[in-house]
Design a protein around this motif. Structure first.
Motif, PDB file in Angstrom:
ATOM      1  N   LEU A 165       0.833  -1.210   0.000  1.00 50.80           N
ATOM      2  CA  LEU A 165       0.000   0.000   0.000  1.00 50.80           C
ATOM      3  C   LEU A 165       0.863   1.252   0.000  1.00 50.80           C
ATOM      4  N   LEU A 166       2.022   1.155   0.648  1.00 51.66           N
ATOM      5  CA  LEU A 166       2.889   2.320   0.777  1.00 51.66           C
ATOM      6  C   LEU A 166       3.629   2.630  -0.504  1.00 51.66           C
ATOM      7  N   GLU A 167       3.773   1.634  -1.364  1.00 52.63           N
ATOM      8  CA  GLU A 167       4.518   1.815  -2.602  1.00 52.63           C
ATOM      9  C   GLU A 167       3.626   1.830  -3.822  1.00 52.63           C
ATOM     10  N   THR A 168       2.321   1.864  -3.609  1.00 53.31           N
ATOM     11  CA  THR A 168       1.375   1.805  -4.711  1.00 53.31           C
ATOM     12  C   THR A 168       1.285   3.124  -5.441  1.00 53.31           C
ATOM     13  N   ASP A 169       1.248   3.040  -6.762  1.00 54.90           N
ATOM     14  CA  ASP A 169       0.930   4.202  -7.576  1.00 54.90           C
ATOM     15  C   ASP A 169      -0.584   4.327  -7.500  1.00 54.90           C
ATOM     16  N   PHE A 170      -1.071   5.234  -6.665  1.00 57.09           N
ATOM     17  CA  PHE A 170      -2.497   5.341  -6.403  1.00 57.09           C
ATOM     18  C   PHE A 170      -3.285   5.791  -7.621  1.00 57.09           C
ATOM     19  N   ASP A 171      -2.599   6.317  -8.638  1.00 49.19           N
ATOM     20  CA  ASP A 171      -3.314   6.776  -9.821  1.00 49.19           C
ATOM     21  C   ASP A 171      -3.741   5.632 -10.723  1.00 49.19           C
ATOM     22  N   SER A 172      -3.009   4.536 -10.669  1.00 50.93           N
ATOM     23  CA  SER A 172      -3.381   3.424 -11.540  1.00 50.93           C
ATOM     24  C   SER A 172      -2.733   2.135 -11.053  1.00 50.93           C
ATOM     25  N   PHE A 173      -3.520   1.073 -11.140  1.00 48.32           N
ATOM     26  CA  PHE A 173      -2.949  -0.256 -10.967  1.00 48.32           C
ATOM     27  C   PHE A 173      -3.733  -1.201 -11.848  1.00 48.32           C
ATOM     28  N   SER A 174      -3.111  -2.288 -12.206  1.00 43.78           N
ATOM     29  CA  SER A 174      -3.669  -3.193 -13.207  1.00 43.78           C
ATOM     30  C   SER A 174      -4.916  -3.897 -12.684  1.00 43.78           C
ATOM     31  N   PRO A 175      -5.761  -4.386 -13.599  1.00 46.79           N
ATOM     32  CA  PRO A 175      -6.963  -5.126 -13.186  1.00 46.79           C
ATOM     33  C   PRO A 175      -6.635  -6.338 -12.313  1.00 46.79           C
ATOM     34  N   GLU A 176      -5.471  -6.947 -12.545  1.00 45.83           N
ATOM     35  CA  GLU A 176      -5.072  -8.098 -11.733  1.00 45.83           C
ATOM     36  C   GLU A 176      -4.815  -7.693 -10.288  1.00 45.83           C
ATOM     37  N   ASP A 177      -4.419  -6.442 -10.088  1.00 45.57           N
ATOM     38  CA  ASP A 177      -4.091  -5.956  -8.754  1.00 45.57           C
ATOM     39  C   ASP A 177      -5.311  -5.508  -7.951  1.00 45.57           C
ATOM     40  N   VAL A 178      -6.458  -5.326  -8.619  1.00 43.50           N
ATOM     41  CA  VAL A 178      -7.616  -4.724  -7.957  1.00 43.50           C
ATOM     42  C   VAL A 178      -8.050  -5.508  -6.723  1.00 43.50           C
ATOM     43  N   GLU A 179      -8.214  -6.807  -6.835  1.00 42.32           N
ATOM     44  CA  GLU A 179      -8.683  -7.597  -5.682  1.00 42.32           C
ATOM     45  C   GLU A 179      -7.650  -7.619  -4.557  1.00 42.32           C
ATOM     46  N   ALA A 180      -6.387  -7.740  -4.925  1.00 44.96           N
ATOM     47  CA  ALA A 180      -5.338  -7.726  -3.899  1.00 44.96           C
ATOM     48  C   ALA A 180      -5.318  -6.369  -3.201  1.00 44.96           C
ATOM     49  N   MET A 181      -5.441  -5.293  -3.973  1.00 44.32           N
ATOM     50  CA  MET A 181      -5.446  -3.960  -3.387  1.00 44.32           C
ATOM     51  C   MET A 181      -6.686  -3.755  -2.526  1.00 44.32           C
ATOM     52  N   ARG A 182      -7.827  -4.214  -2.987  1.00 47.99           N
ATOM     53  CA  ARG A 182      -9.051  -4.101  -2.189  1.00 47.99           C
ATOM     54  C   ARG A 182      -8.864  -4.787  -0.838  1.00 47.99           C
ATOM     55  N   GLY A 183      -8.270  -5.967  -0.852  1.00 43.86           N
ATOM     56  CA  GLY A 183      -8.016  -6.694   0.391  1.00 43.86           C
ATOM     57  C   GLY A 183      -7.087  -5.937   1.319  1.00 43.86           C
ATOM     58  N   MET A 184      -6.034  -5.334   0.764  1.00 47.94           N
ATOM     59  CA  MET A 184      -5.094  -4.577   1.591  1.00 47.94           C
ATOM     60  C   MET A 184      -5.743  -3.319   2.162  1.00 47.94           C
ATOM     61  N   PHE A 185      -6.537  -2.619   1.341  1.00 44.55           N
ATOM     62  CA  PHE A 185      -7.222  -1.429   1.842  1.00 44.55           C
ATOM     63  C   PHE A 185      -8.235  -1.804   2.916  1.00 44.55           C
ATOM     64  N   MET A 186      -8.925  -2.929   2.730  1.00 40.49           N
ATOM     65  CA  MET A 186      -9.879  -3.389   3.736  1.00 40.49           C
ATOM     66  C   MET A 186      -9.141  -3.728   5.030  1.00 40.49           C
TER      67      MET A 186
END
Length: 141
Positions: free
Chosen positions: A40-61
């Motif tokens: 989460l700390l190294e994420t480019d918050f402007d864009s991430f790939s569709p494959e990353d969406v679920e993983a990112m959702r889990g981390m944000f949750m």
């Protein structure tokens, strides 16, 4: 008597920021959990790939579960917004990014704000005494 470390940190934003007045209380976490949330700390918050969406959702949750309270209010009604993982996910990306960043800086021990850089100082007397004129071009051969 032993030392008891607070299990939470209070994040505040100053008057010179877009989030002036916002206060967020969040839990400290273990190193293991910090490493899990590290992307989460190294994420480019402007864009991430569709494959990353679920993983990112889990981390944000998961990060939303770290939050204890906030004084965030609905812009239209002025009603308090509940501090839950789900409502955290409903916030705009800029707010989320600033909360995550402030929290990480706080628990990792980075002081905020950083002190201003030192002034450059006066030029040395030697530098002032050197001639600074343009040299004449060399004659053609």
């Amino acid at each position: 008597m032993g030392y008891k470390r607070s299990k939470t940190v209070l994040l505040k934003w100053g008057a010179d920021t877009d989030l002036s007045g916002l206060e967020v209380r969040a839990r400290r976490i273990s190193v293991e959990k910090f490493l899990e949330l590290g992307p989460l700390l190294e994420t480019d918050f402007d864009s991430f790939s569709p494959e990353d969406v679920e993983a990112m959702r889990g981390m944000f949750m998961e990060f939303g579960r770290v939050l204890v309270s906030w004084n965030l209010e609905d812009e239209d009604s002025g009603e308090p917004i509940p501090c839950t993982p789900e409502t955290f996910l409903d916030q705009d990306i800029e707010l989320v990014q600033q909360i995550v960043t402030a929290w990480a800086e706080n628990i990792a021990g980075v002081s905020r704000p950083l002190p201003p850089p030192s002034p450059g100082g006066e030029p040395s007397p030697e530098a002032l005494s050197l001639p600074m004129e343009v040299l004449s071009p060399s004659p053609p051969s």
